[in-house]
Design an enzyme around this catalytic site. Structure first.
Site, PDB file in Angstrom:
ATOM      1  N   HIS A 171     -60.956  14.009  34.738  1.00 48.54           N
ATOM      2  CA  HIS A 171     -60.923  14.116  36.204  1.00 48.54           C
ATOM      3  C   HIS A 171     -61.974  15.127  36.645  1.00 48.54           C
ATOM      4  O   HIS A 171     -62.153  16.171  35.994  1.00 48.54           O
ATOM      5  CB  HIS A 171     -59.571  14.638  36.699  1.00 48.54           C
ATOM      6  CG  HIS A 171     -58.400  13.744  36.449  1.00 48.54           C
ATOM      7  ND1 HIS A 171     -58.187  12.572  37.143  1.00 48.54           N
ATOM      8  CD2 HIS A 171     -57.353  13.871  35.605  1.00 48.54           C
ATOM      9  CE1 HIS A 171     -57.049  12.018  36.726  1.00 48.54           C
ATOM     10  NE2 HIS A 171     -56.538  12.775  35.783  1.00 48.54           N
ATOM     11  N   HIS A 207     -52.063  16.475  27.701  1.00 49.45           N
ATOM     12  CA  HIS A 207     -50.852  16.816  28.384  1.00 49.45           C
ATOM     13  C   HIS A 207     -49.648  15.956  27.950  1.00 49.45           C
ATOM     14  O   HIS A 207     -48.502  16.286  28.264  1.00 49.45           O
ATOM     15  CB  HIS A 207     -51.228  16.667  29.862  1.00 49.45           C
ATOM     16  CG  HIS A 207     -50.392  16.103  30.891  1.00 49.45           C
ATOM     17  ND1 HIS A 207     -50.657  14.984  31.655  1.00 49.45           N
ATOM     18  CD2 HIS A 207     -49.228  16.595  31.342  1.00 49.45           C
ATOM     19  CE1 HIS A 207     -49.737  14.795  32.537  1.00 49.45           C
ATOM     20  NE2 HIS A 207     -48.860  15.741  32.394  1.00 49.45           N
ATOM     21  N   HIS A 258     -47.756  12.934  41.501  1.00 48.70           N
ATOM     22  CA  HIS A 258     -46.446  13.381  40.998  1.00 48.70           C
ATOM     23  C   HIS A 258     -45.981  14.669  41.665  1.00 48.70           C
ATOM     24  O   HIS A 258     -45.522  15.594  40.981  1.00 48.70           O
ATOM     25  CB  HIS A 258     -46.466  13.635  39.478  1.00 48.70           C
ATOM     26  CG  HIS A 258     -47.101  12.556  38.675  1.00 48.70           C
ATOM     27  ND1 HIS A 258     -47.639  12.770  37.428  1.00 48.70           N
ATOM     28  CD2 HIS A 258     -47.279  11.258  38.930  1.00 48.70           C
ATOM     29  CE1 HIS A 258     -48.123  11.655  36.966  1.00 48.70           C
ATOM     30  NE2 HIS A 258     -47.918  10.709  37.857  1.00 48.70           N
ATOM     31  N   GLU A 296     -51.811   8.021  29.501  1.00 46.06           N
ATOM     32  CA  GLU A 296     -51.298   8.070  30.878  1.00 46.06           C
ATOM     33  C   GLU A 296     -52.065   7.042  31.721  1.00 46.06           C
ATOM     34  O   GLU A 296     -53.293   6.897  31.587  1.00 46.06           O
ATOM     35  CB  GLU A 296     -51.427   9.490  31.463  1.00 46.06           C
ATOM     36  CG  GLU A 296     -50.648   9.589  32.764  1.00 46.06           C
ATOM     37  CD  GLU A 296     -50.345  11.016  33.226  1.00 46.06           C
ATOM     38  OE1 GLU A 296     -50.903  11.979  32.685  1.00 46.06           O
ATOM     39  OE2 GLU A 296     -49.515  11.140  34.163  1.00 46.06           O
ATOM     40  N   ASP A 327     -53.341   6.722  34.565  1.00 46.64           N
ATOM     41  CA  ASP A 327     -54.550   6.986  35.367  1.00 46.64           C
ATOM     42  C   ASP A 327     -55.810   6.891  34.504  1.00 46.64           C
ATOM     43  O   ASP A 327     -56.928   6.830  35.037  1.00 46.64           O
ATOM     44  CB  ASP A 327     -54.479   8.332  36.110  1.00 46.64           C
ATOM     45  CG  ASP A 327     -54.075   9.501  35.243  1.00 46.64           C
ATOM     46  OD1 ASP A 327     -53.436   9.292  34.188  1.00 46.64           O
ATOM     47  OD2 ASP A 327     -54.400  10.649  35.616  1.00 46.64           O
ATOM     48  N   ASP A 382     -57.717  15.480  29.669  1.00 46.91           N
ATOM     49  CA  ASP A 382     -57.119  16.298  30.741  1.00 46.91           C
ATOM     50  C   ASP A 382     -57.604  17.750  30.732  1.00 46.91           C
ATOM     51  O   ASP A 382     -57.631  18.406  31.784  1.00 46.91           O
ATOM     52  CB  ASP A 382     -55.587  16.273  30.630  1.00 46.91           C
ATOM     53  CG  ASP A 382     -54.975  15.041  31.290  1.00 46.91           C
ATOM     54  OD1 ASP A 382     -55.639  14.429  32.146  1.00 46.91           O
ATOM     55  OD2 ASP A 382     -53.838  14.701  30.948  1.00 46.91           O
ATOM     56  N   TYR A 414     -55.382  22.627  38.771  1.00 50.68           N
ATOM     57  CA  TYR A 414     -55.087  21.568  37.797  1.00 50.68           C
ATOM     58  C   TYR A 414     -54.385  22.157  36.577  1.00 50.68           C
ATOM     59  O   TYR A 414     -53.373  21.630  36.100  1.00 50.68           O
ATOM     60  CB  TYR A 414     -56.389  20.882  37.388  1.00 50.68           C
ATOM     61  CG  TYR A 414     -56.202  19.629  36.579  1.00 50.68           C
ATOM     62  CD1 TYR A 414     -56.129  18.386  37.194  1.00 50.68           C
ATOM     63  CD2 TYR A 414     -56.086  19.676  35.190  1.00 50.68           C
ATOM     64  CE1 TYR A 414     -55.946  17.233  36.453  1.00 50.68           C
ATOM     65  CE2 TYR A 414     -55.901  18.526  34.447  1.00 50.68           C
ATOM     66  CZ  TYR A 414     -55.843  17.312  35.085  1.00 50.68           C
ATOM     67  OH  TYR A 414     -55.657  16.168  34.349  1.00 50.68           O
ATOM     68  N   HIS A 443     -56.100   9.059  25.955  1.00 41.60           N
ATOM     69  CA  HIS A 443     -54.832   9.447  26.587  1.00 41.60           C
ATOM     70  C   HIS A 443     -54.211   8.195  27.204  1.00 41.60           C
ATOM     71  O   HIS A 443     -54.891   7.437  27.888  1.00 41.60           O
ATOM     72  CB  HIS A 443     -55.142  10.495  27.661  1.00 41.60           C
ATOM     73  CG  HIS A 443     -53.967  11.075  28.367  1.00 41.60           C
ATOM     74  ND1 HIS A 443     -52.677  11.025  27.878  1.00 41.60           N
ATOM     75  CD2 HIS A 443     -53.885  11.748  29.549  1.00 41.60           C
ATOM     76  CE1 HIS A 443     -51.874  11.641  28.737  1.00 41.60           C
ATOM     77  NE2 HIS A 443     -52.570  12.066  29.753  1.00 41.60           N
TER      78      HIS A 443
HETATM   79 FE1  FEO Z   1     -52.373  13.248  31.804  1.00 46.59          FE
HETATM   80 FE2  FEO Z   1     -54.946  12.445  34.196  1.00 46.59          FE
HETATM   81  O1  FEO Z   1     -53.614  12.275  32.860  1.00 46.59           O
END
Ligand code: FEO
Length: 389
Positions: free
Chosen positions: A222, A144, A24, A80, A82, A163, A191, A78
């Site tokens: 991550h 997030h 992004h 999202e 990913d 996250d 990050y 989460h």
């Molecule tokens: Fe908000 Fe890696 O996702």
């Protein structure tokens, strides 16, 4: 590809994305990992999944320790994609698995992406016995997305933090005791600055909610797992959440014929004269997401643009848009720029920075064509005077 053991009966079964270079608009020069975790207990439990396209890798790692059809529980911390992108695919294989997520935001967002997979909503403090181990859920909305939550596994005392505490850092080493630790800190800072920074207040609440947990391991979604350096990364998060500032001063600019660049150096001289540590970024060469990481804790920001077609340069507009969305740390600013005629850009930069939780140090600085040494010296003197007030 094999699962990697994190603790007794607990495995990392995620995927390593060595080639990701843009998330992004965030330049991910070290790639990333999508972390999924498997808990082997009476109830076999998968915590989060991986980005679509990496399903084969996750499945192979799960298969190295257990038949994926035997998964009883899937937790989505989460929505999202990913982290949830392979939820439908694993749910198809683990036909009897129940999917737990935050209520109501997780249910709403997962349903929007994947339809109704029979989600079970959990709230703050809800517990899920897995056998010898128990998972407890703590919602962390806006760290997030509205659906974020973390899961705490006892008695292993592992926080699956999603996250929070993550890094875009591809590595075959899974923990902070094996990896390149300085790189992990650099990527954790980048990050936070690029993903979490706008939600500092919510992150502070999440840190408070987890403060009494006897955390022995932090498993983010991550990057590497924190085992030996938990106090250090938690203290860094506390300082970022508290908007602590250092003595750096960020100077961001683009230039056409080096005039705005010479003004940037005149401002650099002023910062140096006042004992600050200036950092210069020519937007022709520097990426927005790297500048944001350095700007996060700076006390001052100066942004300069020549006037091009009656407006600021597109590179400067791009930086200011990115900065406006992320900046959570109030600072003093300087807007500056050279021009031939028209001369709109310094005022436009001034206006844009005023909308970024920043306060002007002095009015916009404008010069025409090629600044003389006297004009540049005056900029230095004016900025020094403003800094000394
Ligand atoms: Fe908000 Fe890696 O996702």
């Amino acid at each position: 590809m094999k699962a990697m053991q994190i603790a007794q009966n607990i495995y990392w079964v995620g995927a390593i994305d060595w080639n990701l270079r843009n998330f992004h608009g965030y330049e991910t020069e070290k790639g990333t990992t999508y972390n999924a975790y498997l808990v082997l207990d009476e109830k076999i439990t998968l915590i989060d999944t991986v980005k679509e396209g990496f399903f084969g890798e996750m499945l192979e790692r799960i298969r190295s320790v257990v038949d994926p059809e035997k998964i009883d529980i899937i937790v989505s911390n989460h929505a999202e994609p990913d982290h949830s992108g392979c939820l439908p695919a694993i749910a198809k294989i683990a036909k009897n698995a129940k999917i737990y997520t935050a209520a109501p935001a997780g249910i709403k967002n997962l349903t929007a992406y994947y339809g109704d997979l029979g989600y079970i909503g959990v709230k703050a403090g809800d517990s899920l016995p897995l056998g010898a181990q128990t998972l407890t859920f703590v919602p962390t909305p806006m760290v997030h997305w509205p659906d974020n939550m973390v899961s705490f596994l006892t008695p292993a005392n592992i926080l699956f933090s999603n996250d929070a505490f993550g890094q875009h850092y591809a590595s075959d080493e899974r923990t902070d005791s094996e990896c390149d630790l300085p790189e992990a800190y650099i990527q954790a800072r980048k990050y936070y600055a690029n993903i979490v920074q706008p939600y500092g207040m919510q992150t502070g609440k999440a840190l408070a909610a987890c403060a009494d947990l006897p955390i022995q391991t932090i498993c983010p979604s991550h990057g590497i797992v924190w085992t030996k350096h938990i106090p250090d990364i938690v203290n860094l998060y506390k300082s970022w959440v508290a908007n602590e500032q250092d003595d750096t001063a960020i100077i961001v600019y683009d230039t056409m014929w080096h005039s705005t660049e010479s003004m940037a150096h005149a401002i650099e001289n002023a910062f140096l004269a006042c004992g600050l540590k200036p950092r210069l970024y020519n937007l022709h060469y520097c990426h927005n997401s790297d500048i944001i990481a350095d700007a996060m804790t700076s006390r001052f920001i100066a942004v300069g643009s020549p006037t091009l077609n009656n407006t600021m340069m597109p590179s400067v507009a791009s930086f200011l848009t990115y900065f406006k969305g992320l900046n959570g740390n109030k600072k003093k600013f300087i807007a500056f720029g050279s021009y031939g005629w028209g001369g709109q850009s310094p005022d436009q930069v001034f206006e844009a920075l005023s909308a970024c939780k920043c306060e002007p140090l002095l009015p916009a600085i404008k010069l025409t064509f090629k600044p003389s040494k006297e004009q540049l010296d005056k900029i230095t003197d004016d900025v020094v005077s403003a800094l000394q007030k």
